[in-house]
Design an enzyme around this catalytic site. Structure first.
Site, PDB file in Angstrom:
ATOM      1  N   ASP A 235      30.593  70.591  24.237  1.00 22.37           N
ATOM      2  CA  ASP A 235      31.784  70.602  25.697  1.00 22.37           C
ATOM      3  C   ASP A 235      31.240  70.194  26.840  1.00 22.37           C
ATOM      4  OD1 ASP A 235      33.451  72.009  26.742  1.00 22.37           O
ATOM      5  OD2 ASP A 235      32.164  73.403  26.829  1.00 22.37           O
TER       6      ASP A 235
ATOM      7  N   ASP B 157      31.271  71.348  31.076  1.00 16.60           N
ATOM      8  CA  ASP B 157      30.932  72.765  31.513  1.00 16.60           C
ATOM      9  C   ASP B 157      30.250  73.261  30.437  1.00 16.60           C
ATOM     10  OD1 ASP B 157      31.767  71.274  33.801  1.00 16.60           O
ATOM     11  OD2 ASP B 157      33.548  72.680  33.590  1.00 16.60           O
TER      12      ASP B 157
HETATM   13  C1  BG6 Z   1      36.851  73.534  31.458  1.00 13.49           C
HETATM   14  C2  BG6 Z   1      35.794  74.888  32.221  1.00 13.49           C
HETATM   15  O1  BG6 Z   1      35.538  72.336  31.121  1.00 13.49           O
HETATM   16  O2  BG6 Z   1      37.397  73.082  32.511  1.00 13.49           O
HETATM   17  C3  BG6 Z   1      37.487  75.653  32.361  1.00 13.49           C
HETATM   18  O3  BG6 Z   1      34.972  75.155  30.812  1.00 13.49           O
HETATM   19  C4  BG6 Z   1      38.323  74.700  33.889  1.00 13.49           C
HETATM   20  O4  BG6 Z   1      37.410  76.951  33.841  1.00 13.49           O
HETATM   21  C5  BG6 Z   1      38.507  73.591  32.598  1.00 13.49           C
HETATM   22  O5  BG6 Z   1      39.483  75.587  33.659  1.00 13.49           O
HETATM   23  C6  BG6 Z   1      39.304  72.423  33.613  1.00 13.49           C
HETATM   24  O6  BG6 Z   1      38.147  72.135  34.508  1.00 13.49           O
HETATM   25  P1  BG6 Z   1      39.075  70.904  35.900  1.00 13.49           P
HETATM   26  O7  BG6 Z   1      37.410  70.195  36.421  1.00 13.49           O
HETATM   27  O8  BG6 Z   1      40.019  69.810  35.642  1.00 13.49           O
HETATM   28  O9  BG6 Z   1      39.394  71.952  37.287  1.00 13.49           O
HETATM   29 MG    MG Z   2      32.532  75.162  28.431  1.00 13.37          MG
END
Ligand code: BG6
Ligand code: MG
Length: 215
Positions: free
Chosen positions: A9, A11
């Protein structure tokens, strides 16, 4: 037999952008007078942008139209993208670079499996554009975690069977997605106490590579 590929993963596992997601949603919630705290934020880990907004809106006192929801999600992403400008390789989380170097040495292939549509810009900012053999992200999928889609796409891009893949996640939704994909799941950070994980560690610096690969 041990695993042949590791899917990460992004984030909260590779980089500390989970904090920026929180700050951006908090700004939107405060603007709308909606109660939002770090505990509610934990439910947004791994979940897509629009689904995250729906969770945040459970505390709202008024109903929002689809148009208003789209505007809020767009605003959140604008705030988040501004915060991403601050990112540098120093934001890579502890243990990540050492683990990737060791995996390379052992011939284990690696991929990103993230729900985020911002994955390409984040990898660029932290200098990891070419650090993984494959990238599967929010731009490749219809269903976000806990649906297994993003991990199955990552395995396919690597040309690896799901049962040979081990996923590293900080989200409960991500651990569930990995299990539903038929993969092994390692929980770190917020998921380091997740009972569904096959192995847990506080962070990747504290994770035992031998144990992760023999799950
Ligand atoms: C995930 C995060 O990696 O990405 C979530 O943990 C987030 O919190 C999701 O909502 C979508 O991210 P983005 O950057 O497309 O808004
Ligand atoms: Mg994550």
């Amino acid at each position: 037999m041990g695993s042949k590929a590791m899917i990460f993963d992004l984030d909260g596992v590779i980089v500390s952008t989970d904090e920026y997601h929180y700050l951006a949603w908090k700004e939107i919630a405060d603007r709308e007078n909606i109660y939002f705290d770090r505990k509610i934020n934990e439910q947004l880990r791994g979940v897509s942008r629009m689904e995250s907004l729906e969770i945040l809106l459970r505390k709202a006192e008024k109903a929002y139209t689809d148009e208003e929801k789209l505007a809020m999600a767009t605003d959140k992403n604008g705030i988040y993208r501004d915060l991403l400008n601050r990112l540098t390789p120093a934001d890579i989380l502890p243990g990540v670079n050492d683990l990737l170097a060791e995996l390379k040495r052992r011939g284990i292939r690696t991929a990103i499996g993230s729900s985020s549509k911002n994955t390409p810009v984040i990898l660029e900012k932290i200098g990891m554009k070419d650090a993984f053999d494959a990238v599967a992200d929010g731009n490749d999928i219809k269903n976000s975690k806990p649906d297994p889609e993003v991990f199955l796409v990552a395995a396919k891009k690597l040309g690896e069977l799901p049962e040979n893949c081990v996923v590293v996640e900080d989200a409960y939704a991500g651990i569930e997605a990995a299990k539903r994909a038929g993969m092994k799941a390692v929980g770190v950070g917020f998921a380091s106490t997740c009972p569904q994980a096959d192995y847990t560690a506080e962070n990747l610096a504290k994770a035992d590579i031998g144990k992760m690969l023999s799950l």
